[in-house]
Every structure is written in C-alpha cells, then in structure tokens.
Design an enzyme around this catalytic site. Structure first.
Site, PDB file in Angstrom:
ATOM      1  N   GLY A 147      40.089  31.092  31.208  1.00 14.94           N
ATOM      2  CA  GLY A 147      39.815  31.857  30.005  1.00 14.94           C
ATOM      3  C   GLY A 147      38.634  32.784  30.046  1.00 14.94           C
ATOM      4  N   HIS A 441      65.936  42.024  -0.297  1.00 14.09           N
ATOM      5  CA  HIS A 441      65.114  42.744  -1.264  1.00 14.09           C
ATOM      6  C   HIS A 441      64.680  41.771  -2.350  1.00 14.09           C
ATOM      7  CE1 HIS A 441      63.808  46.072  -3.811  1.00 14.09           C
ATOM      8  NE2 HIS A 441      64.456  45.513  -4.809  1.00 14.09           N
TER       9      HIS A 441
END
Lengths: 459, 459
Positions: A147, A441
C-alpha cells in the site's frame, strides 16, 4: 533459513488491504495454498485509515448538511450537535466488526494469516517477525500489496501535534475551531467537508489553480462555488513555505509571504508507497521516478514477485487494488495469461457535492488528438436533486464517434451513478443503448439518461 | 362539426402526464403534427399529485429520519422542526417550474396545447372545451392518456374533511397529530413515512396480512420491523367497515368491531382509470373487469385509438406510461410494427427503508413451474448503509438456469440500485457478467455485486 520450521505456500501475500485480501481469496479459490502477512490492523488503509472511516464520518453527518440546505428554503429549522468522541467509538466498533469479518473469511478459505513484519530473505523466502519470534516462509510466488501512506513535501511534514496527515486527523476527538487543508484534492475535500459540518472553519491552500485538480474543470468550479457558499476560504495557486505548531495554534507561511494560523493543519498533498523494512534490496524490484514499484504488463515486479495496489502507483484506489489482486491470483493459477487491463476506472469524491469520473474527459480526448463531443444535463431539473435542495451540479457525457467514452458528474448523490456510468463507458454505449431498459421515475439515475439524450456539441 | 374552424393533427393526445408527454414529444420528433389536450394542470398525476410531490416531501424531511437514526448511536443530538406551510409553498414553486418547463418544451417541438376538457365526437374528431368556447379537432390517431385517480371501496370514500385520499393529503398545511392509513401499499407507506417524520402518530389498517403486499414477503417483514421501531401501529389482515368525520376526529370501525379514531384518515386502497366526460361511449373502446380500458398487443383500444399509461391498467407507473407513449408514437409513425413489450419493469418504494423490485420473485417463478434459486446479501455489511446507521435490509438475486431473472432489495437508499438491477435482469446477467466492470468501492452498488457473488440456494 530453510529449516524444519520453514512453512511453504504456493502464494504469500504481504498486506491485507483490499488488494492483498482480494488476491489471497481468489488464489485460495483457485486452489493454491495461501498465506497473508499483515504487520498492522487487518484491512489496510481503506478499512482503517481511508475510504471506510471517511465514509462513516460523512454518512453520519450528512443530515447536518441536509438540514442546512433545507433550512435555506425555510422548510426545516433546528440544530444538530455532533458528538465526535461517540463517532470515534462507533468508528472503532464498525472497523473492529469488519476486521473480525475479514479474519473469519480468511479462516474459512484456509488462508494462513501471519501477523508481523515481513522481510524478504531471498528469491523464495521471507521472514515474518511474529510476537513469539521469527517465522520463515517459503513461497512459490510473492505478492507485495503493502500500500501507501500520506506523503509530504520536505519541510512540510506533519508533526502529529497541530499539523496532521489524514491518518492523524481521523483520530481527533476534539473538534478544531479552524482547520487549514494543505491540498484541495479528494482527501482534503472529504475531510474538510466532514469538519465543516462539525462547525470547523475551513481554509484550503492548493498549489494548483483549482480544487479537485484531476477532475473536469467545470466540476472544480461547482465544488468551489459550494465550498464558498459554506464560507470556506480558498487560496488557490498558492504554495506553502513553512508549517509549525505552537502551543496555541498551527502557523502556516505561504511562499507569497502571507501568514495563516489555525487550530490544526491537515497536510493532504499526496501519498507514497510503503515498503520500509521489507528488504526490497534483497529482490530485483525497482522503483519508478515517483518511488512506486515498477511492474510489467502482468503486474510483475521481479521473477516470482508481483506488486499490486497503491504500491505500484497505477491508481491509488481500493477497487483498483482488488481488481489487480484478483488478476494476479488468476495469472499465478494459470487461469489467464493476458496482460493486465483494468478497463475504465471509476473515481468518486464523497460528501456534498459528490463527484464522479470514469473514462475520458475532454482534455484527455484532445491530448489523444480526438475531437471531444459533449452532451450534458443540469441536475437542477432532476426531482431527486430538487428534493434534497442541492440542485447544483451536472452530468457530462463525452462522446467519440457516436459512442460514450467518458462520464463526469458533480452534485447531490452522484456517487450512486458510478456503476451505471462505468458500464456505459466500458461498453461504449450508443444513443440506442439508452433505450435498452426502462429507467425508473423519479430517480437520480434518470439524469444520466437525460444527459445521454441531450444535444451533443463539440467542445 | 367539421367546419372551417376545425383543426387537424396527425396525432391528438389526451392527457399531459408522463405517458401523454412522452407520446406527443416522440411523435413530434417522428415528424407528425401533434396536439395535446389537458383539462387540469400540465404534467398529470405524477407531477402534480404523485411521484414528484411525494419525493419532494420525503427528500426534504430525510434528515429528520437520519438524525433519529444517528441519535440512536449517540453520534448526533438535536431536533428539527418541519414547516409544512413552507413545504407546501416550495412544492408549488417546484411544480410550477416543472409545468412551465413542460409548456416550453411542447412549444419548442411545435406541439399544440389545448387546455380544456376533451370529448370524443366521432371516429375522427374530438371537441375541446376551451375557456373561450369549443374547439373541434380532427385526428389521424387519438391517444388516450387520461391516467388514474384514487379509488375507494363503496362506503369508504374520502369526504375531503378528515377522510382524505392521496390527492387531498398532499395539500395539508397542518400536521395531523394522528393518521390512520387505510392500505399499507406504496402510497400509504410513502405518505405515512412523511407524516411520521413530522411527528404524526401512524396506524396502518391493511386488509392483507402484510405491508407492501406486492413485494417479496421478506421485504414486507423488514418494512414492518422498521415501522414498528418507529412506533407505528400495524393492524394487518383487518378490513374497514365504516369511516366518518366528526368535528373532533375521524372515526373508523373495523369489520372486527374494533373502533379507531385519529385526526385524519388516508384512504389509499387503490387507483382506478379516469375517463369521465370523455365520451368513450362514442368510441369502440371497452373496459376490462377492473374498469381499465382494454388494449390489444399494440396498445390499441379501438380503430385509430390507443390507450396508454394508468388508463390501460398494465402498470400504474410513470415510467411505464412514458415507455408505452413512446412505443405508440413509433407505431403511429410506422417506425415499428412489433407488439408492445416493456421488458422488465422497475418498481420502487421510497422513504426509509426504500425497496425495489424488478423481474421475477420466488413466488412468480414457482407459479411458472420454475425452481427459484436465490443468492443474497445483508446490507448490514455495506459501509454506506453502515454510515447511514440504517443497515437493516438485504438484496436478493433470483436465478433461473444460471441467469439473473429478478432482483429485490430493501434498505437504505436501495432505489439507487434500480437502473443497474433493471439492466441485470433485462440482459439476464450470469455470474461472469458481474466482472464486466470494476465496481467502485465503497458504494451501495457493491452490495449488488456481493449479492450476485453470494452462495446460491434453492428456496
């Protein structure tokens, strides 16, 4: 070093962040014997000092922002008091739960976990310093997934007192009255938004001429407008000359000579690879000009050694690391032999507003000699954005030869559009593809549809 | 009736809700001359009395719910006072803006708008009662898109005083102290959640044995758990015998004899088609057993007459209506000749928790003689759900022969997953499709990925 105590695994992964985790798990599923080594908390930066705690902090305080937004329309009134010590406690509970889950999932897959510092011994062995002494491990392949960590320019290093990096600031239990962000990128913005909600007065010092400098310039503009509305002081195109803590406050001097003071300073100027103590000098691994570990097109750093995730510097993102980890596990198991390809990479900035990016931006296309064509939609017209009283923002679709090659958005909740946007870019959707499904919607998702269907103009 | 004053259009659409709007616009884009007739406000139920105002109310008050959720963990404290008159005013502003936008978009596309009641005159003419007198219009094709309205069982009709339907309750400016919801489906739940946030004490009377009876039973269970946590009184499997308003309160008597009183009652037991005054008796249109207008596989109700949206009863959803409207515009313009097919239909319930459904549920599969296979994921493990302190809920994926045929979810913000879920069902994703893209981390979307990848079990 090889002795009766040496244990052997087909694959040894160093680092249990998202890259190491994904690699170890996929390799175990692929039938390899796997060990994973971790010298700190399980889960790496993402879980312990990155994505997860910042999202927890932002999620927990979102209603403070929403109350402020609705109060402007006088729809709501009231006040909310945050409890930072309680939030820190909750953070520890959540992270602990996740770390325990991770530990259990390693056990279930038969992945051996070694908790200690790893050191490369030779081309097929590492040593791990366990609490009860050293352990020699022989590996068939080694994956480095150690990392990154916050990095700072020389002279501007955090002192852990009033000058902090993102690791340090995530552990604060007292709300600073004022905070200077050195760096207006994703880390500075997300943490600045969190502390701004707690009532901290925010100043941003950014060397480049805009916030979120890797995003579309119009995204930067919208973010800056909303930061100013929340009374942030933005010092753009300004460089920091010096930083120091005193008993009363942090002092910052700009190269222009201007002096600033604040309760705390967050240095968020970038991240660099972590491999201290790993003994990379014992391997054939090399570093690129930025210090990250160089890998070939198969993410290989040296014979039998791969470097994935932040460590190779390709994209400092948890999901990029996971994807690379799974690829390497498949390469090692002989399940694929193709060079690594990530496909379009999704990027998100969280908080309010959120922003996303996947695929190309206009400037990327120009750099490639392409003529960018854009269609766009203002979120002001979307009923979900309207309902959250945060209708600033837009969605931009980038087109190349009638196909979607990039999506960028800024505004309320747009992180929720990232998977759909990634799919659209990944599959080079045409206008016709927008009609493959019924779009529900009212949703925020519809704004993507409207952006696709909007007039296309060359930019 | 045909005279020098008669005007002619290739297509006349009656009703300017989502179905009529989409049909008129697509027809205009297809090169037809188009008129649209509206006797009430532009935009129909969805904009004026349905999806949009309810989402505005839920969005505006979401932080009340979030504050309560975070307060349980003691991360936040405080109080929020809603201002219902201001919210009503804001609603009118937002709806007015949308109506104006709609009017302008009709103008831009050259769609003639007639504001008045339409009456079918003969097989090729309608009359519209305009404010300055009647207007005869000759049509090539007629599209009926007159929608639906709240319906009630005989004897249980709203009186507009204390007993209201969803139209009436959306206009309240005083917060009721207590509210009885007759009907625990989507309309009752969404409006109940809104008033619950305002401090109203909620009781639900539902004739069936569970809330949200059209959803997966586990979704109903999760919704019921969360309603109870918010102190809702749930009377399931109970029928209402009578309802009446007095000066002090509304009185409700159950068939069991139990009597309830409350400030207000919302009757949300269903919706029926609207065609009063339209003169359908002048046409060859017929009604089905529920009273909706019967259509063939091309959505045709009679020669030259189509019925779309709520009016035909296929799916009482704005996006279903729009989709049908566009199809009919293409049929009329000769752009398609295929029978109508909606593809998988997305369904959402908003508020907290949200729920979604697309494609098949387990019981649908069993009814078709298929053996349902399910993989699922608990939202408790998702960092975004955790951050919002509402980690109850799950995602269920239904599989048929290795392909996704249904997705159901309940929990924090799951409405944001609906487009991705619709695409997965529509394209019958396999396990391998989950790896077509990189899924950004941390997102709610990842929960979909984890649900796809989870163990599959026959149910």
């Amino acid at each position: 070093m090889t002795s009766e105590h040496t244990v052997r695994f087909d694959l040894v992964v160093i680092g249990s962040g998202p890259g190491g985790e994904a690699c170890a798990k996929r390799a175990a599923q692929n039938g390899l014997s796997v060990a994973i080594v971790e010298r700190r908390e399980l889960g790496g930066t993402c879980l312990n000092r990155g994505c997860i705690p910042t999202k927890l902090f932002l999620g927990a305080t979102e209603c403070i922002h929403e109350l402020a937004a609705q109060s402007k329309f006088k729809l709501l009134s009231g006040s909310i008091q945050p409890n930072l010590p309680a939030l820190q406690k909750r953070k520890e509970q959540v992270l602990n739960g996740s770390r325990q889950g991770l530990r259990k999932s390693f056990e279930q897959l038969g992945i051996a976990l070694f908790e200690g510092s790893a050191h490369i011994h030779d081309a097929s062995h590492i040593d791990v310093q366990l609490s009860d002494g050293p352990q020699a491990i022989e590996f068939g392949n080694l994956v480095l997934a150690t990392g990154s960590a916050p990095s700072a320019f020389p002279g501007l290093e955090p002192d852990g007192e009033r000058i902090l990096d993102s690791d340090g600031i995530l552990d604060l239990t007292e709300i600073p009255e004022s905070l200077i962000l050195v760096g207006g990128g994703v880390i500075g913005l997300e943490l600045g938004r969190f502390f701004s909600r707690l009532g901290t007065k925010i100043t941003v010092v950014e060397a480049l001429d805009r916030l979120a400098p890797f995003e579309d310039p119009d995204v930067s503009k919208t973010i800056a407008q909303l930061c100013k509305r929340e009374k942030w002081k933005l010092l753009l195109g300004k460089r920091v000359q010096s930083l120091r803590s005193t008993a009363e406050h942090a002092e910052l001097t700009l190269e222009s000579g201007e002096e600033l003071t604040a309760d705390r300073v967050l240095v968020a100027t970038g991240r660099g690879p972590v491999f201290d103590g790993l003994g990379l000098e014992e391997s054939a691994c090399t570093q690129d000009s930025r210090g990250f570990i160089q890998v070939d097109e198969y993410l290989k750093a040296a014979a039998g050694i791969y470097a994935i995730g932040d460590l190779n510097g390709q994209a400092l993102l948890a999901h990029a690391a996971s994807h690379q980890g799974q690829y390497v596990a498949d390469i090692i198991a002989g399940k694929t032999s193709a060079p690594y390809s990530s496909g379009p990479m999704p990027w998100c900035i969280y908080g309010a507003p959120e922003s996303i990016r996947v695929g190309k931006m206009a400037e990327d296309m120009r750099a490639e000699g392409l003529s960018p064509v854009v269609s766009q939609y203002a979120l002001a017209a979307n009923p979900i954005a309207q309902a959250h009283a945060l209708a600033q923002g837009f969605i931009k679709i980038l087109w190349n030869d009638g196909k979607i090659c990039g999506v960028t958005a800024v505004g309320h909740g747009v992180s929720h559009l990232i998977t759909q946007a990634t799919l659209m870019v990944s599959e080079s959707w045409t206008l016709a593809d927008a009609h493959r499904i019924i779009w529900a919607h009212p949703t925020l998702d519809e704004a993507l549809l409207h952006a696709i269907l909007a007039d296309q103009t060359a930019v």
